[in-house]
Write a protein that holds these residues in place. Structure first.
Motif, PDB file in Angstrom:
ATOM      1  N   VAL A 154      20.494 -14.042  16.180  1.00 16.93           N
ATOM      2  CA  VAL A 154      21.429 -14.862  15.400  1.00 16.93           C
ATOM      3  C   VAL A 154      22.625 -15.266  16.261  1.00 16.93           C
ATOM      4  O   VAL A 154      23.076 -16.420  16.229  1.00 16.93           O
ATOM      5  N   VAL A 155      23.147 -14.306  17.045  1.00 18.85           N
ATOM      6  CA  VAL A 155      24.290 -14.610  17.901  1.00 18.85           C
ATOM      7  C   VAL A 155      23.913 -15.650  18.960  1.00 18.85           C
ATOM      8  O   VAL A 155      24.691 -16.570  19.257  1.00 18.85           O
ATOM      9  N   LEU A 156      22.735 -15.527  19.527  1.00 17.89           N
ATOM     10  CA  LEU A 156      22.280 -16.504  20.514  1.00 17.89           C
ATOM     11  C   LEU A 156      22.233 -17.905  19.918  1.00 17.89           C
ATOM     12  O   LEU A 156      22.673 -18.883  20.541  1.00 17.89           O
ATOM     13  N   LEU A 157      21.680 -18.017  18.704  1.00 21.54           N
ATOM     14  CA  LEU A 157      21.604 -19.320  18.035  1.00 21.54           C
ATOM     15  C   LEU A 157      23.003 -19.835  17.690  1.00 21.54           C
ATOM     16  O   LEU A 157      23.302 -21.028  17.855  1.00 21.54           O
ATOM     17  N   GLY A 183      33.601 -23.539  21.173  1.00 26.25           N
ATOM     18  CA  GLY A 183      32.629 -22.999  20.231  1.00 26.25           C
ATOM     19  C   GLY A 183      32.140 -21.614  20.635  1.00 26.25           C
ATOM     20  O   GLY A 183      31.844 -20.774  19.775  1.00 26.25           O
ATOM     21  N   VAL A 184      32.037 -21.369  21.942  1.00 27.58           N
ATOM     22  CA  VAL A 184      31.649 -20.035  22.415  1.00 27.58           C
ATOM     23  C   VAL A 184      32.700 -19.010  22.018  1.00 27.58           C
ATOM     24  O   VAL A 184      32.379 -17.881  21.607  1.00 27.58           O
ATOM     25  N   ASN A 185      33.975 -19.393  22.091  1.00 30.99           N
ATOM     26  CA  ASN A 185      35.054 -18.477  21.700  1.00 30.99           C
ATOM     27  C   ASN A 185      35.025 -18.198  20.198  1.00 30.99           C
ATOM     28  O   ASN A 185      35.301 -17.079  19.757  1.00 30.99           O
ATOM     29  N   VAL A 186      34.696 -19.231  19.408  1.00 35.39           N
ATOM     30  CA  VAL A 186      34.568 -19.032  17.958  1.00 35.39           C
ATOM     31  C   VAL A 186      33.439 -18.048  17.662  1.00 35.39           C
ATOM     32  O   VAL A 186      33.581 -17.127  16.847  1.00 35.39           O
ATOM     33  N   ALA A 187      32.304 -18.245  18.334  1.00 36.76           N
ATOM     34  CA  ALA A 187      31.181 -17.324  18.152  1.00 36.76           C
ATOM     35  C   ALA A 187      31.556 -15.915  18.580  1.00 36.76           C
ATOM     36  O   ALA A 187      31.153 -14.934  17.944  1.00 36.76           O
ATOM     37  N   ALA A 188      32.342 -15.807  19.651  1.00 38.12           N
ATOM     38  CA  ALA A 188      32.775 -14.494  20.121  1.00 38.12           C
ATOM     39  C   ALA A 188      33.637 -13.793  19.080  1.00 38.12           C
ATOM     40  O   ALA A 188      33.474 -12.594  18.821  1.00 38.12           O
ATOM     41  N   ALA A 189      34.551 -14.531  18.473  1.00 34.57           N
ATOM     42  CA  ALA A 189      35.417 -13.942  17.450  1.00 34.57           C
ATOM     43  C   ALA A 189      34.618 -13.497  16.239  1.00 34.57           C
ATOM     44  O   ALA A 189      34.847 -12.409  15.695  1.00 34.57           O
ATOM     45  N   LEU A 190      33.658 -14.327  15.824  1.00 35.35           N
ATOM     46  CA  LEU A 190      32.830 -13.976  14.665  1.00 35.35           C
ATOM     47  C   LEU A 190      31.939 -12.779  14.978  1.00 35.35           C
ATOM     48  O   LEU A 190      31.785 -11.868  14.161  1.00 35.35           O
ATOM     49  N   SER A 191      31.353 -12.762  16.163  1.00 33.81           N
ATOM     50  CA  SER A 191      30.470 -11.666  16.538  1.00 33.81           C
ATOM     51  C   SER A 191      31.229 -10.358  16.682  1.00 33.81           C
ATOM     52  O   SER A 191      30.717  -9.287  16.340  1.00 33.81           O
ATOM     53  N   GLY A 192      32.456 -10.432  17.187  1.00 29.43           N
ATOM     54  CA  GLY A 192      33.241  -9.229  17.394  1.00 29.43           C
ATOM     55  C   GLY A 192      33.542  -8.464  16.124  1.00 29.43           C
ATOM     56  O   GLY A 192      33.844  -7.268  16.175  1.00 29.43           O
ATOM     57  N   VAL A 193      33.444  -9.127  14.976  1.00 29.66           N
ATOM     58  CA  VAL A 193      33.681  -8.443  13.710  1.00 29.66           C
ATOM     59  C   VAL A 193      32.660  -7.341  13.487  1.00 29.66           C
ATOM     60  O   VAL A 193      32.964  -6.284  12.919  1.00 29.66           O
ATOM     61  N   THR A 194      31.421  -7.576  13.934  1.00 23.01           N
ATOM     62  CA  THR A 194      30.352  -6.607  13.671  1.00 23.01           C
ATOM     63  C   THR A 194      29.822  -5.930  14.919  1.00 23.01           C
ATOM     64  O   THR A 194      29.537  -4.735  14.916  1.00 23.01           O
ATOM     65  N   ILE A 234      37.578 -11.902  23.962  1.00 24.69           N
ATOM     66  CA  ILE A 234      37.869 -12.200  22.551  1.00 24.69           C
ATOM     67  C   ILE A 234      37.042 -11.303  21.645  1.00 24.69           C
ATOM     68  O   ILE A 234      37.558 -10.726  20.671  1.00 24.69           O
ATOM     69  N   ALA A 235      35.754 -11.168  21.947  1.00 27.39           N
ATOM     70  CA  ALA A 235      34.885 -10.313  21.130  1.00 27.39           C
ATOM     71  C   ALA A 235      35.371  -8.871  21.144  1.00 27.39           C
ATOM     72  O   ALA A 235      35.417  -8.196  20.106  1.00 27.39           O
ATOM     73  N   ALA A 236      35.733  -8.371  22.336  1.00 21.84           N
ATOM     74  CA  ALA A 236      36.222  -6.989  22.446  1.00 21.84           C
ATOM     75  C   ALA A 236      37.527  -6.805  21.693  1.00 21.84           C
ATOM     76  O   ALA A 236      37.748  -5.771  21.037  1.00 21.84           O
ATOM     77  N   THR A 237      38.412  -7.811  21.738  1.00 17.91           N
ATOM     78  CA  THR A 237      39.697  -7.736  21.038  1.00 17.91           C
ATOM     79  C   THR A 237      39.509  -7.718  19.529  1.00 17.91           C
ATOM     80  O   THR A 237      40.117  -6.897  18.823  1.00 17.91           O
ATOM     81  N   LYS A 267      38.199  -2.109  14.224  1.00 18.76           N
ATOM     82  CA  LYS A 267      38.161  -0.642  14.192  1.00 18.76           C
ATOM     83  C   LYS A 267      39.514  -0.056  13.778  1.00 18.76           C
ATOM     84  O   LYS A 267      39.565   0.991  13.106  1.00 18.76           O
ATOM     85  N   ALA A 268      40.582  -0.735  14.135  1.00 17.35           N
ATOM     86  CA  ALA A 268      41.900  -0.288  13.669  1.00 17.35           C
ATOM     87  C   ALA A 268      41.990  -0.417  12.155  1.00 17.35           C
ATOM     88  O   ALA A 268      42.524   0.465  11.465  1.00 17.35           O
ATOM     89  N   GLY A 269      41.463  -1.525  11.624  1.00 19.33           N
ATOM     90  CA  GLY A 269      41.459  -1.715  10.175  1.00 19.33           C
ATOM     91  C   GLY A 269      40.600  -0.687   9.466  1.00 19.33           C
ATOM     92  O   GLY A 269      40.961  -0.185   8.392  1.00 19.33           O
ATOM     93  N   ILE A 270      39.449  -0.345  10.061  1.00 19.91           N
ATOM     94  CA  ILE A 270      38.577   0.682   9.477  1.00 19.91           C
ATOM     95  C   ILE A 270      39.312   2.009   9.395  1.00 19.91           C
ATOM     96  O   ILE A 270      39.218   2.741   8.401  1.00 19.91           O
ATOM     97  N   SER A 271      40.038   2.347  10.450  1.00 18.95           N
ATOM     98  CA  SER A 271      40.786   3.613  10.462  1.00 18.95           C
ATOM     99  C   SER A 271      41.814   3.661   9.333  1.00 18.95           C
ATOM    100  O   SER A 271      42.016   4.707   8.705  1.00 18.95           O
TER     101      SER A 271
END
Length: 420
Positions: free
Chosen positions: A321-324, A337-348, A376-379, A385-389
């Protein structure tokens, strides 16, 4: 005139026998002289015998070496059969070790010295770790062992049969590469998972965070946050474990890019290294000045076995899904668009985006854009994870995590900007 190298090789054969004999002799040190099948001297002589037979085989015919090996094997078989009449619960470890000593002695003369010596050291280590290995095996559940065997079977048998070509939009779905990525990530995660299962909370939450960062820092964060709900007083110590897990994630990212696109390592080494170092420094300070309990007796659950087929297949689908998504967003929005995908992917999940961007860099994405996307994904993943805590744990835990992770993100951003 005999080549001096021959004496060196025979010396190594003797040294190998002495090394393995030392371990076997120490193992059976409390037995009487006649009760031991082989000890220090026997192993030393066996190693030297292998070396001499290898030397003679080189001068005459390899048949000498084969005959000597089978003669030794026959002698050990007879000895084992005789002892079996007295005790029906015997192991074969010493007999196998003797055959290996003979073989390594011959290899010392006929083969390369360094690999032969390395095998001898590994063999001695395995012999000495008997109780440790047995204890580890007892810690592994049957379903985990079955999962390991099933994934190994699928990887070894199915992976070579998968087509190594792209399908779908932009030919981004390559079955072989997709499954190879699943195997790499699952294997890396399994190292951390097994470490947690073997050690558990008994070695401390900090160690659990260290291994959990390899398995799944998000799952580890959630598990430790829930643990704080039931044990309020350990919030400072749990915060240390969570930050350690998150810091290991940055090192995990470097491992993945080194595997899938080594060219990304130089531009990412500084920001990921700084983020990991900042996080570990914050964890060390929190551990040093924390006021929580230092020992925990409960078990920390919540990290799924990454070698379960369901877990592995889910990651494979996420990666597809991330590749697509990266393909379409880049097609519509360009590099942004790659940065947008990175931000969305980083959520999960940050692994899938890291692998996806690594593949793009292998094709036509420049290193700067790839590095920024992974950052961006790592950030985003760190912020999640801070929010989960804060949500799954409590305010006392969440505020500690947020403070350190804010410093981690700022330090990483500054180092990325300086590096680019």
């Amino acid at each position: 005139m005999i080549d001096p190298d021959t004496f060196v090789r025979l010396g190594l054969a003797l040294a190998i026998g002495l090394l393995l004999g030392l371990e076997r002799g120490w193992h059976g040190r409390e037995r009487s002289e006649g009760a031991r099948i082989a000890g220090f001297r026997t192993f030393a002589l066996t190693g030297l015998l292998g070396g001499v037979c290898g030397w003679l085989a080189g001068l005459t015919t390899p048949v000498i070496l084969a005959l000597a090996f089978f003669a030794l094997a026959g002698l050990l078989a007879v000895s084992y059969w005789v002892r079996l009449q007295e005790d029906d619960d015997l192991g074969l470890t010493t007999e196998i070790a003797l055959l290996l000593t003979f073989t390594l002695g011959a290899a010392s003369v006929l083969g390369e010295l360094a690999p032969t010596a390395a095998v001898a050291v590994v063999a001695a280590l395995l012999l000495s770790m008997k109780s440790t290995l047995h204890r580890w095996i007892k810690q592994i559940a049957r379903f985990e062992l079955d999962a390991l065997f099933r994934l190994a079977l699928i990887s070894v048998v199915i992976l070579p049969l998968l087509p190594d070509q792209g399908y779908g939009p932009g030919a981004v779905l390559n079955p072989y590469q997709l499954w190879w990525a699943v195997v790499i990530v699952a294997g890396l995660s399994f190292i951390g998972y097994v470490s947690i299962r073997i050690a558990g909370a008994r070695v401390g939450i900090v160690a659990t965070g260290l291994f959990g960062g390899l398995a799944s820092s998000t799952s580890t964060t959630l598990a430790l946050a829930r643990f704080v709900r039931a044990h309020q007083s350990i919030a400072p110590l749990a915060a240390t474990g969570i930050i350690v897990a998150g810091s290991v994630t940055f090192l995990r990212i470097l491992i993945l890019v080194a595997i899938f696109e080594p060219a990304l390592v130089p531009p990412l080494a500084l920001p990921m290294g700084v983020m990991a170092a900042t996080g570990l420094a914050g964890a060390a300070l929190m551990h040093r000045f924390g006021d929580g309990e230092q020992d925990t007796q409960g078990d920390i659950d919540g990290v799924a076995n990454p070698l379960e087929l369901k877990t592995a297949l889910v990651f494979g689908m996420i990666l597809a899904v991330v590749l697509l998504a990266v393909h379409y967003l880049r097609e519509w929005l360009g590099t942004g668009g790659v940065n947008v995908a990175a931000a969305l992917s980083g959520v999960t999940d940050v692994d899938a985006l890291t692998i996806s961007v690594s593949r793009l860099v292998s094709d036509d994405l420049d290193l700067v854009s790839g590095s920024v996307a992974i950052f961006i994904a790592a950030t985003v993943n760190t912020a999640v994870k801070a929010g989960i805590s804060l949500v799954a744990g409590n305010t006392r835990l969440g505020l500690r995590i947020i403070a350190v992770y804010a410093a981690v993100i700022l330090a990483g951003g500054a180092s990325l900007w300086l590096g680019l």
